[in-house]
Design a protein around this motif. Sequence first.
Motif, short mmCIF file in Angstrom:
data_model
loop_
_atom_site.label_atom_id
_atom_site.label_comp_id
_atom_site.label_asym_id
_atom_site.label_seq_id
_atom_site.Cartn_x
_atom_site.Cartn_y
_atom_site.Cartn_z
N MET A 1 -6.47 2.13 -2.08
CA MET A 1 -7.50 1.13 -2.22
C MET A 1 -7.91 0.49 -1.17
O MET A 1 -9.17 -0.04 -1.30
CB MET A 1 -6.67 0.07 -3.42
CG MET A 1 -6.30 0.60 -4.54
SD MET A 1 -7.65 1.09 -5.63
CE MET A 1 -8.46 -0.39 -5.99
N LEU A 2 -7.34 0.15 -0.07
CA LEU A 2 -7.79 -0.48 0.98
C LEU A 2 -8.90 0.14 1.71
O LEU A 2 -9.93 -0.40 2.04
CB LEU A 2 -6.56 -0.55 2.11
CG LEU A 2 -7.20 -1.13 3.61
CD1 LEU A 2 -7.55 -2.51 3.44
CD2 LEU A 2 -5.91 -0.80 4.49
N TYR A 3 -8.92 1.69 1.83
CA TYR A 3 -9.89 2.17 2.37
C TYR A 3 -11.14 2.22 1.35
O TYR A 3 -12.27 2.24 1.83
CB TYR A 3 -9.66 3.76 2.71
CG TYR A 3 -10.10 4.23 4.00
CD1 TYR A 3 -11.67 4.25 4.31
CD2 TYR A 3 -9.39 4.61 5.20
CE1 TYR A 3 -12.19 4.72 5.43
CE2 TYR A 3 -9.97 5.13 6.34
CZ TYR A 3 -11.27 5.24 6.44
OH TYR A 3 -11.75 5.60 7.65
N ASP A 4 -10.94 2.72 0.10
CA ASP A 4 -11.96 2.50 -1.09
C ASP A 4 -12.77 1.25 -0.86
O ASP A 4 -14.00 1.15 -1.09
CB ASP A 4 -11.38 2.81 -2.18
CG ASP A 4 -11.00 4.07 -2.45
OD1 ASP A 4 -11.51 5.01 -2.01
OD2 ASP A 4 -9.93 4.64 -3.13
N LYS A 226 3.68 0.10 4.87
CA LYS A 226 3.31 -0.30 3.25
C LYS A 226 1.89 -1.14 3.39
O LYS A 226 1.17 -0.69 2.45
CB LYS A 226 4.33 -1.32 2.84
CG LYS A 226 4.15 -1.31 1.27
CD LYS A 226 5.46 -2.28 0.84
CE LYS A 226 6.58 -1.49 0.71
NZ LYS A 226 7.71 -2.27 0.06
N ASN A 227 1.78 -2.00 4.52
CA ASN A 227 0.72 -2.74 4.45
C ASN A 227 -0.59 -2.23 5.32
O ASN A 227 -1.63 -2.68 5.27
CB ASN A 227 1.11 -4.02 5.08
CG ASN A 227 1.92 -4.83 3.96
OD1 ASN A 227 1.54 -5.25 3.10
ND2 ASN A 227 3.33 -4.62 4.11
N LEU A 228 -0.25 -1.42 6.19
CA LEU A 228 -1.35 -1.04 7.34
C LEU A 228 -1.71 0.36 7.26
O LEU A 228 -2.75 0.70 7.88
CB LEU A 228 -1.10 -1.58 8.71
CG LEU A 228 -0.93 -2.84 8.92
CD1 LEU A 228 -0.35 -3.16 10.33
CD2 LEU A 228 -1.84 -3.77 8.55
N ILE A 229 -1.19 1.29 6.63
CA ILE A 229 -1.40 2.61 6.35
C ILE A 229 -2.24 2.66 5.13
O ILE A 229 -2.09 2.15 3.98
CB ILE A 229 -0.25 3.47 6.41
CG1 ILE A 229 0.42 3.32 7.46
CG2 ILE A 229 -0.56 5.07 6.34
CD1 ILE A 229 -0.13 3.35 9.05
N GLY A 240 -7.43 12.40 1.91
CA GLY A 240 -5.89 12.58 1.45
C GLY A 240 -5.00 12.29 2.65
O GLY A 240 -3.99 11.97 2.77
N ARG A 241 -5.52 12.38 4.00
CA ARG A 241 -4.56 12.17 5.31
C ARG A 241 -4.38 10.70 5.24
O ARG A 241 -5.22 9.81 5.22
CB ARG A 241 -5.60 12.43 6.34
CG ARG A 241 -4.84 12.29 7.84
CD ARG A 241 -5.40 12.82 8.99
NE ARG A 241 -5.81 14.18 8.93
CZ ARG A 241 -4.77 15.17 9.28
NH1 ARG A 241 -3.73 14.37 9.64
NH2 ARG A 241 -5.16 16.33 9.18
N LYS A 242 -3.14 10.49 5.72
CA LYS A 242 -2.70 9.05 5.96
C LYS A 242 -3.00 8.62 7.19
O LYS A 242 -2.89 9.22 8.51
CB LYS A 242 -1.16 8.99 5.95
CG LYS A 242 -0.52 9.17 4.28
CD LYS A 242 -1.05 8.23 3.32
CE LYS A 242 -0.19 8.38 2.02
NZ LYS A 242 -0.45 7.51 1.19
N VAL A 243 -3.81 7.29 7.29
CA VAL A 243 -4.34 6.85 8.54
C VAL A 243 -4.17 5.25 8.60
O VAL A 243 -3.82 4.56 7.79
CB VAL A 243 -5.80 6.99 8.81
CG1 VAL A 243 -6.10 8.67 8.89
CG2 VAL A 243 -6.78 6.27 7.66
N TYR A 244 -4.15 5.02 10.07
CA TYR A 244 -4.12 3.51 10.43
C TYR A 244 -5.57 3.43 10.65
O TYR A 244 -6.14 3.70 11.87
CB TYR A 244 -3.27 3.14 11.67
CG TYR A 244 -3.50 1.76 12.13
CD1 TYR A 244 -3.26 0.72 11.31
CD2 TYR A 244 -3.76 1.48 13.49
CE1 TYR A 244 -3.41 -0.66 11.79
CE2 TYR A 244 -3.80 0.16 13.77
CZ TYR A 244 -3.60 -0.98 12.92
OH TYR A 244 -3.89 -2.10 13.59
#
Length: 402
Positions: A1-4, A226-229, A240-244
Amino acid sequence: MLYDAFDLQTDMAAQTRAWGRLLNDIWSPWVAWGEPATWMSAGARMMMRTGLTFARPPYGIESVNVGNRSVPVSEEPVEVTPFGTLLHFKKDIHTEQPKVLMVAPMSGHFATLLRATVRTMLPDHDVYITDWHNARDVPLSEGKFGFDDYVGHLIQFLRTMGEGAHLVAVCQPAVQALVAAAAMAQAKDPAAPRSMTLMAGPVDCRVNPTGVNELANSKPIDWFEKNLIATVPKRHKGAGRKVYPGFVQVSAFMAMNTKRHVQGHADLFWHMANGEHDKAEAIETFYDEYFAVLDLAAEFYLETVKTVFQDHALARNAVTYRGEPIDLRAIRRTALMTVEGERDDICAVGQTMAAHDLCSDLAPYMRTHHLQAGVGHYGVFAGRRWESQIYPQVRNFIQSHD
């Protein structure tokens, strides 16, 4: 949701920039009449600057002076991987110069952040740079990119450049540069660097901890995950890639110096409104680079936080590479220079110099340290004091060990 949520904000910023262009077109023909047209035009131009960009800015180094003549510079990709390019700033000269691998940080900005550093070094050196790619643009099928992968890239790039190269690592990659040099020394790799210059890097974060160091130790690593990725949305190549996310990193940097950045944008508005084009351009150039952000692969970010800032594995000479222990005392033939800034609030005085204690088997004549008075973090590798006081010492150090 953060990136969206960020992508939605990005779309809104694009509309703001479009309105800014329209208003600027309306008011700019009237600026010769003075106020309020100059104010309106300046406000429109500020609207045009809304938002961040994920595109790498150009280096823009077209030529440099070598000796008494201007020499064209061209960018040549020497080796390309999914996560980075070994980029060569090629000059058409016949004189052989020391080969230097400039190791750029992977901390939310593109390698172009070192544009001024590269430009200063080019007249006297054959410069290459680690031109890191934006993780959100790397397809998930290309696999992960962690701490060891960064080190592996440095080793591979040095091998590609051939024997006799020098390392210059700026900020965060001082850690990976040390590990790479030690791993190559243990393996008796002929491509091991002749020297390495570590500038304002977090070698031992236990020394004079800064706000950055305290934040990294204030939460368990699970909290960071949990909070920054975030997960890259479907609209991007790296879906689909996990990122900071780079926008999170830049927001953190901004929060550290909020008043300075607010004042910077206020100054920019008034320089525009008063027709002070040179002053406005200088601020615009800085923020064009500052707001060009790069996402980090989640595994690299989390492993770096855990290894460097929480466990202090490098500082305890307990780091590993590809599962094998690395002993920094193996570095005996790579000369070491460390550079620190007196006012650095990111990598405090003493954190980079700690590399000398770790490389304890290195002969005294192969080490040197420089503490630059009156500069903060960025002043170590860019600006007037970098050019006039720090760089001459770096140049002499490299030449004396070439």
